[in-house]
Write an enzyme that holds these catalytic residues in place. Structure first.
Site, short mmCIF file in Angstrom:
data_model
loop_
_atom_site.label_atom_id
_atom_site.label_comp_id
_atom_site.label_asym_id
_atom_site.label_seq_id
_atom_site.Cartn_x
_atom_site.Cartn_y
_atom_site.Cartn_z
N GLY A 221 5.81 11.12 21.61
CA GLY A 221 5.51 10.99 20.19
C GLY A 221 4.04 10.67 19.97
N GLY A 491 6.77 -2.36 21.72
CA GLY A 491 8.18 -2.14 21.99
C GLY A 491 8.77 -3.13 22.97
N GLY A 642 1.97 -5.52 26.12
CA GLY A 642 2.02 -4.12 25.68
C GLY A 642 0.99 -3.28 26.39
N GLU A 645 -0.90 1.85 25.01
CA GLU A 645 -2.04 2.47 24.36
C GLU A 645 -3.38 2.13 24.98
OE1 GLU A 645 -1.05 2.77 19.84
OE2 GLU A 645 0.32 1.31 20.71
#
Lengths: 681, 325
Positions: A221, A491, A642, A645
């Site tokens: 995505g 997430g 996380g 990214e």
């Protein structure tokens, strides 16, 4: 191995379009071949006469939808065309081929005007948005940066540009919609089933429980599936109108106008420093685009607010509202273009001040978050830089540019910092114990190829104090406990938090004598709200070596290294894949990714993967990612920050800085191409 | 796509006879089927010629190498004779597409693939090649990848094949069913005032083989691109060079990515013949070939790039870095 690895490699893992549905009809989208303007006629009678065509949807006959915040979802609600390529009609037919052919033949008339699509820093229409994504102030400032800049011993004043870039996940945006018993079931490719279900309920005026979104496997995505896209609305509408289950997918070419992209940016950075490189001033001003449909303001200058210490500082974002598709999230929106500019400027400052680029960053390391004054929950940028220098072989680097040559190639190395916020959102989850000693954890999380299902299984097993083989994690279904989307690199942190709490509660029940079957649930809303005030960010140091052909200007990257400090790493194998995946995407950003706008027509012309290039295997050579172990008690029960990214964030700047070291060329416009090298060398 | 009839031809004669109206021959389908999906090609009939007995590579008694039109690109590139004697051809084929596409694509189909100009591939935009008289959107549009030589107001597209560039340098010709062989130099054409025709073939002409005359010079292919693989050439050069006693006895230079057809650099070849095989001669010849270049808005970089590439490939061959024989 991934929990679902066997299904994926044997091809039995189903993606959205692949579910067998009895009696399905097929939809194909018709995009505006002009714009902006109005649709004046849809000659649907011509294609309705073709054998196998069931319906033509357009503003003339589409059911009314309730308004939602994202105007891109108001499909066929008016005759307005905001930009060329916007979906203006759809054909539903018995087969995909019939639908596609009828869509090709459907004549649509327009009353259009010349598109305004050029992004320019001198555009009188530039305006200051109320806030930038997701909710930061557009502008910030401290001290007197203009005066301090003028008084600085060393000054850098440079403008950097990044082009529009498209996410291009492997799996296109696809949906199967079916209305049953007054409710709507959607097999849909997305980054968050709960989000899609809530939005679709709103659009079609249903109770949230009447919409079910199923998405156990998602083929990527990169942000473009973080919000519902026109595909899901189109499929649901077509299914309602025809009374049939409907399958719909955008083609790759269509995705370039319909599923979001990264805005182009024009960024002016001014750095003022003392002779030894100590920063006195940082100014970062960004110009970027949005559409006339909806405002999206990329937060490109926000990392500049927290990276380096300087008493005088200013950041600003200005938007142009153009006749273009609405830009949206693409892997590390904000940080990715913003850090390209800031980290290239830091390299320029290092060169101008005669300071090693790593030492320059160390010298400007802040004690607290520069603009907010908050303490960092943990910050190990310096450790990343030092460790990377050691692993990459930085210490014997000759800083002189354009002096390393072997045969017809020039070589150079570069470094850049990376950062990404450690975001967290409230989530729910349940955990159940069965009499046979197995456990089932349920949460509407999404695995978009990241390995989230595998990581959550490990997190659950740890909290349950059991072996992972006894734990099944059910995700990707809006009927499961509500969870935030797979976005913002949050997430694992957000879902893992709820999973941990649910599993801890279940473990306590079991330890207290409860006998299976027994279930426990968790909702982290209060705990998330109650966290202390800290600046929570992940950091990284990224290194690249480039090889430049003096005859052809071809740029290759023989080596890339990323060193990251991102809290606790739950699943090393998947984490490494995330890091090097981000770095590879950053390599593409550095050398080839660019969506080219034709200003006469107002659309992106290189709209397929033969023309919009991403790295091929041959481009990705020696690439590695390692990390610093961090123990940070201010994050979440797992101690994670996380990792989805940050790998892309510093990659392009590291390559651009290495290109300067190799050639002496300071190329400030991405991508860095043979054309740019040859014309400047 | 438009509904179409499909038939499998068993002989070249039958294929030729079946080709009427808007028919198209189907080889590997790696380009044609894409264009059909996009509505750019709308044949009413596909005649599958992949089953014809044109699938061998043979050396004739006179030394010529004859490559069947149905030989897959992978098989061509891997052929021992081709690799040993025509390295420029093997290198060119391997520089194109991906392994999967090369497994599927045929020699004849590779020669007849269409330009990848974005405007040609988008039916919502003007393109004289797709729709004669509609105009050339690339001429004043995005033309980073377009022609610098031989283009007209009608069309600025480039021919995309790597293989055809090598074959042009090798003085190859095509065998046609029921017609005399045609040198590649006469097969491809410049757009002039009709861009709709890439070649001089008449409708229904069927390529059955490619003939390469006996090789005799070391040769090499160099392709420049922004990513390391799976990209069309920004510019490419197929070069064969024969040096004796320090002088150029013969040379052939063909360029890809610069024109509507593989561009044979005759001017450079003439200038070089008899000259000392030095970098200085090579550069002078390469620059002379570029004197006629007319770059467009976005592709001025191709002029120095082409000159550098020709000079470099010649120099490498002269210093023995190229391929035998």
């Amino acid at each position: 191995m991934r929990v679902e690895g066997r299904e994926k490699v044997t091809g039995t893992a189903r993606y959205a379009y692949e579910y067998p549905v009895a009696g399905a009809a097929y939809a194909f989208a018709v995009q505006a071949a002009a714009g902006p303007g109005r649709v004046t006629a849809v000659h649907d009678e011509e294609v309705l006469a073709l054998p196998g065509v069931i319906a033509v949807l357009s503003h003339r006959n589409a059911p009314a939808l309730k308004p939602v915040e994202d105007g891109e979802l108001a499909l066929f609600q008016s005759d307005e065309v905001a930009y060329r390529g916007q979906v203006v009609a759809a054909v539903v037919a018995e087969t995909l081929d019939t639908a596609r052919e009828a869509a090709r033949l459907l004549r649509v008339d327009y009353d259009d005007r010349p598109p305004k699509v050029r992004l320019s820093p001198g555009d009188p229409g530039l305006y200051k948005p109320e806030e930038v994504n997701p909710s930061f102030p557009a502008d910030t400032g401290q001290g007197d940066p203009d005066e301090a800049f003028g008084a600085s011993a060393v000054r850098i004043d440079a403008t950097y540009t990044t082009p529009a870039e498209h996410n291009n996940p492997m799996e296109p945006h696809a949906t199967i919609a079916e209305w049953r018993d007054g409710g709507l079931t959607l097999h849909d490719s997305n980054q968050g089933a709960s989000t899609v279900a809530a939005t679709l309920a709103e659009l079609f005026d249903l109770e949230p429980a009447q919409v079910r979104v199923v998405a156990p496997h998602v083929g990527g995505g990169f942000g473009s599936k973080g919000t519902p896209r026109p595909n899901v609305v189109l499929a649901a509408m077509a299914a309602r109108v025809t009374g049939r289950p409907v399958k719909f997918a955008f083609t790759r070419q269509q995705m370039f106008a319909t599923t979001g992209y990264r805005t182009p940016t024009i960024q002016r950075v001014r750095l003022g420093a003392d002779a030894d490189g100590t920063l006195t001033t940082i100014v970062h001003e960004v110009v970027e685009q949005t559409s006339t449909v909806r405002e999206f303001a990329e937060q490109a200058a926000t990392p500049t607010r927290m990276m380096y210490r300087a008493p005088h500082r200013r950041t600003a974002h200005r938007l142009a509202r153009l006749d273009v598709p609405t830009p949206s999230w693409m892997r590390a929106p904000g940080e990715t273009p913003g850090m390209f500019a800031l980290e290239c400027a830091m390299d320029e400052l290092a060169f101008a001040a005669g300071v090693d680029p790593i030492e320059l960053r160390v010298r400007n390391e802040p004690d607290t978050e520069p603009e907010s004054g908050l303490p960092f929950s943990s910050r190990n940028l310096v450790a990343c830089l030092r460790r990377g220098a050691e692993l990459f072989g930085w210490d014997d680097r000759d800083p002189a540019p354009s002096v390393r040559r072997r045969g017809r190639k020039m070589y150079g190395t570069g470094v850049a910092s990376a950062t990404y916020p450690a975001n967290l959102s409230p989530s729910k989850a349940t955990a159940a114990a069965a009499p046979d000693g197995t456990f089932t954890v349920r949460i509407a999380a999404a695995d978009i190829g990241t390995g989230a299902r595998t990581a959550l299984t490990a997190i659950a097993a740890e909290a349950l104090k059991t072996d992972a083989s006894r734990v099944t994690v059910e995700i990707g279904d809006s009927a499961l406990p509500k969870a935030p989307l797979a976005g913002g690199s949050m997430g694992t942190a957000s879902w893992g938090f709820a999973v941990t709490r649910a599993c801890e509660a279940l473990r306590a029940d079991l330890d207290g004598g409860a006998s299976p079957p027994v279930e426990a649930s968790a909702d982290t809303t209060e705990e998330v709200k109650a966290r202390g005030d800290y600046a929570r960010h992940a950091f990284g140091a990224q290194f690249a070596e480039v090889e430049v052909d003096v005859d052809t200007g071809e740029i290759r990257v023989p080596r890339m290294l990323g060193v990251f400090a991102a809290g606790r790493i739950v699943d090393p194998q998947r984490a490494r894949s995330q890091f090097i995946g981000g770095m590879t995407m950053g390599l593409g950003m550095a050398l080839m990714e660019e969506s080219t706008m034709d200003e006469r027509f107002g659309d992106y012309v290189n709209h397929d993967l033969a023309q919009y290039h991403v790295p091929a295997c041959a481009d990705v050579r020696d690439i590695d990612a390692v990390w610093i172990e961090e123990s940070d008690p201010h994050l979440n029960p797992m101690g994670t920050k996380g990792i989805g990214e940050i790998g892309i964030v510093g990659a392009a700047a590291a390559v651009a800085n290495a290109l300067h070291h190799a050639t002496g060329l300071r190329l400030r416009d991405l991508p860095l191409t043979p054309a740019a090298v040859l014309t400047n060398l | 796509m438009r509904p179409f009839a499909y038939e499998r031809a068993t002989t070249a004669g039958a294929a030729r006879a079946a080709h009427t109206g808007d028919a198209a021959y189907l080889g590997g389908g790696t380009n044609l089927v894409d264009l059909m999906r996009l509505g750019v090609a709308v044949p009413d009939r596909l005649i599958d010629v992949s089953g014809l007995a044109h699938d061998r590579i043979e050396r004739r008694d006179d030394g010529a190498i004859v490559i069947g039109a149905g030989v897959r690109n992978s098989d061509l590139a891997a052929d021992r004779t081709v690799r040993a004697e025509l390295p420029v051809l093997s290198q060119a084929v391997l520089a194109g597409a991906s392994g999967q596409i090369r497994n599927q694509a045929t020699t004849g189909g590779n020669l007849l693939q269409r330009t990848r100009c974005p405007y040609f591939q988008d039916v919502t935009k003007p393109c004289n090649k797709r729709e004669p008289g509609s105009g050339c959107a690339a001429r004043d549009g995005e033309n980073h990848n377009h022609a610098i030589l031989g283009h007209t107001l009608t069309c600025v597209a480039t021919h995309p094949s790597d293989m055809a560039v090598a074959l042009t340098a090798l003085d190859a010709s095509v065998h046609l069913h029921g017609r005399d062989p045609l040198p590649l130099a006469e097969l491809y054409r410049l757009p002039h005032d009709d861009a709709s025709r890439d070649t001089t073939l008449a409708p229904g002409d069927l390529i059955t083989a490619v003939e390469v005359p006996p090789p005799g010079m070391p040769s090499a292919y160099r392709k420049v691109r922004e990513r390391a693989s799976y990209a069309f050439a920004l510019v490419s050069a197929a070069v064969a060079l024969d040096v004796a006693d320090g002088a150029v006895r013969g040379c052939r230079i063909a360029l890809g990515g610069v024109a509507h057809r593989p561009w044979r650099a005759y001017r450079a070849e003439r200038l070089l013949t008899g000259m000392p095989a030095t970098e200085e001669s090579f550069r002078r010849a390469a620059l002379a070939e570029m004197e006629n270049a007319e770059p467009l808005r976005d592709n001025g970089y191709k002029v120095p790039l082409t000159a550098n590439l020709v000079c470099r490939t010649l120099s490498d061959l002269a210093s023995g870095e190229g391929g035998r024989p």
